[in-house]
Design a protein around this motif. Structure first.
Motif, PDB file in Angstrom:
ATOM      1  N   LEU A 153       0.847  -1.197   0.000  1.00 54.87           N
ATOM      2  CA  LEU A 153       0.000   0.000   0.000  1.00 54.87           C
ATOM      3  C   LEU A 153       0.882   1.247   0.000  1.00 54.87           C
ATOM      4  N   VAL A 154       1.889   1.230   0.850  1.00 52.58           N
ATOM      5  CA  VAL A 154       2.920   2.274   0.813  1.00 52.58           C
ATOM      6  C   VAL A 154       4.255   1.610   1.139  1.00 52.58           C
ATOM      7  N   ARG A 155       5.317   2.249   0.715  1.00 53.44           N
ATOM      8  CA  ARG A 155       6.662   1.718   0.958  1.00 53.44           C
ATOM      9  C   ARG A 155       7.620   2.840   1.262  1.00 53.44           C
ATOM     10  N   ASP A 156       8.577   2.542   2.125  1.00 57.25           N
ATOM     11  CA  ASP A 156       9.691   3.469   2.368  1.00 57.25           C
ATOM     12  C   ASP A 156       9.242   4.882   2.711  1.00 57.25           C
ATOM     13  N   VAL A 157       8.297   4.973   3.617  1.00 57.21           N
ATOM     14  CA  VAL A 157       7.837   6.307   3.996  1.00 57.21           C
ATOM     15  C   VAL A 157       8.680   6.847   5.148  1.00 57.21           C
ATOM     16  N   ASP A 158       9.323   7.965   4.907  1.00 57.35           N
ATOM     17  CA  ASP A 158      10.028   8.680   5.967  1.00 57.35           C
ATOM     18  C   ASP A 158       9.223   9.927   6.280  1.00 57.35           C
ATOM     19  N   LEU A 159       8.765  10.038   7.523  1.00 57.89           N
ATOM     20  CA  LEU A 159       7.923  11.184   7.857  1.00 57.89           C
ATOM     21  C   LEU A 159       8.001  11.457   9.352  1.00 57.89           C
ATOM     22  N   ASN A 160       8.303  12.685   9.681  1.00 55.59           N
ATOM     23  CA  ASN A 160       8.269  13.101  11.082  1.00 55.59           C
ATOM     24  C   ASN A 160       7.129  14.084  11.274  1.00 55.59           C
ATOM     25  N   ILE A 161       6.436  13.957  12.387  1.00 55.37           N
ATOM     26  CA  ILE A 161       5.403  14.942  12.720  1.00 55.37           C
ATOM     27  C   ILE A 161       5.799  15.602  14.027  1.00 55.37           C
ATOM     28  N   GLU A 162       5.998  16.910  13.957  1.00 56.23           N
ATOM     29  CA  GLU A 162       6.429  17.649  15.138  1.00 56.23           C
ATOM     30  C   GLU A 162       5.224  18.323  15.781  1.00 56.23           C
ATOM     31  N   ARG A 163       5.345  18.581  17.079  1.00 53.95           N
ATOM     32  CA  ARG A 163       4.284  19.310  17.774  1.00 53.95           C
ATOM     33  C   ARG A 163       4.096  20.694  17.138  1.00 53.95           C
ATOM     34  N   GLY A 164       2.851  21.094  16.962  1.00 45.45           N
ATOM     35  CA  GLY A 164       2.566  22.425  16.451  1.00 45.45           C
ATOM     36  C   GLY A 164       2.681  22.562  14.946  1.00 45.45           C
ATOM     37  N   GLU A 165       2.810  21.435  14.268  1.00 44.24           N
ATOM     38  CA  GLU A 165       3.052  21.486  12.835  1.00 44.24           C
ATOM     39  C   GLU A 165       1.823  20.958  12.073  1.00 44.24           C
ATOM     40  N   ILE A 166       1.543  21.566  10.939  1.00 50.36           N
ATOM     41  CA  ILE A 166       0.477  21.033  10.087  1.00 50.36           C
ATOM     42  C   ILE A 166       1.114  20.323   8.898  1.00 50.36           C
TER      43      ILE A 166
END
Lengths: 277, 276
Positions: free
Chosen positions: A48-61
């Motif tokens: 479905l998805v592969r090799d996803v690099d993703l960071n979610i920081e506080r206060g970020e959209i």
């Protein structure tokens, strides 16, 4: 829309982003809530998805865009922990509190449910908190309305209030403006950026429309089974991967909702809502 | 009907109605009515097998019901047939298997009618114990997991994302329906069991404004239907199970006389008063 106005808009956006970055640093609230490293989900024989690099920081959209079946919802499911990655890693801070506005929530008439009861669906909250949260989205007058009777815009606002009453660290919105008329879409986007400004929670947004990206978005992640490109809205709009995925037309059609700070929120029904008195 | 057997039947019926109300609400909300019918139809097979192996009937019925639930879950994974088609296969084949088994093994000596339509004269103290044990189990699970089950009914992903654990919710509800069939069979009979789940809850829907209210009203309506039906049966000598269902139906029809609590109107009126 001519080139000049696009250029103006982008400049305006750049200013806004600069402001946010400065605010974040001065508040010193940077904190990574969710961190994906080469995360992939395999169902049956299909990735479905592969090799996803993703960071979610506080206060970020963070806004996810991509064609149908590109894995937008899969990535949100990885972030919320509903799905475990088949490969790679997804790290979430301990006791990450999530508020969720799901895609297409249909509640049948068989279930008697009014707005007030919907607010306490996944946890207990005081009546005062319920009223307060509904007031924030201008829906306190709908307290005793059955959820099945709300218009698309009203329902989404109530769902937003329901997610926010939990005071989440991360607010996940899967296509929040789907089935909502244009005026109410604007109101919803205003509310969403308001929420970030007020609570500094992180917001993970799946865009219902490829071409509509909130001006307040810090980062756009363009998916197509993998991360095609990511960055600020203007960076993604100009990237060759984005153009390849959505075609040259997309460049012209990339509309960016402008955010105005001079609005007010009251309980007045939004234009286009059903219950205008 | 002797006073004693009427009393026992009433006692059992009320115990049943207490949990059939809230459980029936979930059956309606999650569209499990046909599933309930399938469970009920498989009960005859359970009866035949329990006589064959010499175990308690409720246990045999419960065991077969669980197997059917598992078969359903596995067949649904295949994703080539819709749930109602799979239920259609399971429902009637288990009933047929039960009927054939009863006929093939004459030593079973099963009085079919008693199981199809219920037999309150045969309700003994042991049956009351079984009913109340089962009811306590159903009630306990529903009470403990009410919020999770309800949230998962509205939206499973939402419930899961917000930290509830609804993964087993569907299976738990299937087991609860299986339990209710196992304990209700002797009283109302296989063919009428699901009506005890559905009719009181459907009646309550017309009166309730919240899920909890609906569950509460369904319980009251269920108790009224059981006591009314059994009293009628003892007065007019009609079959007990059918009388209970007819009583429930009467309440359902009566509920249409109650002016609908049209929520929109009531809250709109309230709004109007405020602005005036």
């Amino acid at each position: 829309m001519d080139d000049l106005s696009i250029a103006d808009r982008l400049e305006n956006l750049n200013d806004q982003h600069q402001r946010h970055k400065e605010e974040k640093l001065s508040n010193n609230t940077d904190q990574t809530l969710v961190s994906m490293h080469k995360a992939g989900v395999c169902k049956g024989k299909r990735w479905l998805v592969r090799d996803v690099d993703l960071n979610i920081e506080r206060g970020e959209i963070v806004t996810l865009i991509g064609p149908n079946g590109s894995g937008k919802t899969t990535v949100t499911r990885l972030a919320t922990g509903v799905l475990k990655p088949t490969s790679g890693k997804v790290a979430r801070i301990a006791k990450l509190k999530i508020g969720h506005v799901p895609q297409r929530l249909n509640i049948g008439w068989a279930l008697p449910l009014n707005v007030a009861r919907l607010m306490t669906l996944t946890g207990h909250h005081s009546r005062n908190d319920i009223i307060k949260q509904l007031e924030q989205v201008g829906a306190s007058h709908l307290m005793h309305a059955a959820v099945q009777e709300l218009s698309g815009g009203e329902f989404q606002r109530v769902l937003l209030a329901r997610a926010m009453i939990r005071m989440p660290d991360l607010l996940v919105l899967d296509e929040p403006v789907q089935g909502v008329d244009f005026a109410s879409q604007l109101a919803l986007y205003r509310l969403i950026s308001d929420i970030r400004a007020r609570t500094n929670c992180a917001i993970l947004l799946v865009s219902h429309d490829l071409h509509v990206v909130m001006a307040e978005t810090d980062r756009v992640v363009c998916l197509n089974g993998h991360v095609c490109c990511s960055g600020s809205p203007e960076h993604v709009a100009g990237s060759s991967e984005y153009l390849e995925l959505f075609g040259e037309q997309a460049r012209q059609r990339l509309a960016i909702y402008q955010h105005h700070h001079d609005h007010t929120h009251d309980s007045a029904p939004q234009p286009g809502d059903k219950h205008v008195r | 009907m002797s006073d004693n057997s009427l009393f026992l039947a009433l006692l059992g019926g009320v115990g049943l109605a207490l949990v059939a109300g809230p459980l029936g609400c979930f059956v309606i909300w999650r569209r499990m009515a046909y599933f309930g019918d399938t469970m009920a139809h498989s009960a005859l097979l359970g009866v035949a097998l329990s006589v064959l192996f010499g175990i308690h009937m409720a246990l045999g019925v419960f065991g077969v019901a669980i197997l059917i639930a598992i078969a359903l879950v596995i067949l649904q994974r295949g994703e080539t047939l819709s749930a109602d088609a799979i239920l259609g296969v399971l429902s009637h084949s288990t009933l047929a298997l039960g009927l054939v088994l009863v006929a093939l093994v004459p030593q079973l000596n099963i009085d079919l009618e008693q199981f199809l339509f219920g037999n309150i004269r045969g309700v003994g103290t042991m049956d009351i114990v079984v009913i109340y044990l089962g009811a306590a189990g159903i009630g306990g699970v529903l009470f403990r997991y009410w919020r999770t089950l309800l949230a998962a009914t509205v939206n499973r992903e939402l419930a899961e994302a917000e930290g509830l654990k609804p993964a087993w919710g569907n299976l738990v509800l299937m087991l609860l329906v299986a339990t209710s069939v196992a304990i209700a069979m002797k009283l109302v009979g296989i063919l009428l069991i699901t009506s005890l789940l559905i009719i009181p809850a459907a009646t309550a829907r017309r009166l309730a404004v919240s899920p909890e209210q609906m569950a509460f009203f369904a319980t009251i309506i269920g108790v009224l239907a059981v006591s009314g039906g059994l009293s009628g049966a003892s007065v007019w000598g009609t079959p007990a199970g059918a009388s209970i269902v007819v009583a429930a139906l009467s309440l359902f029809l009566l509920s249409f006389l109650v002016p609908t609590q049209n929520l929109t109107d009531s809250w709109k009126d309230a709004q109007g008063e405020k602005t005036q």
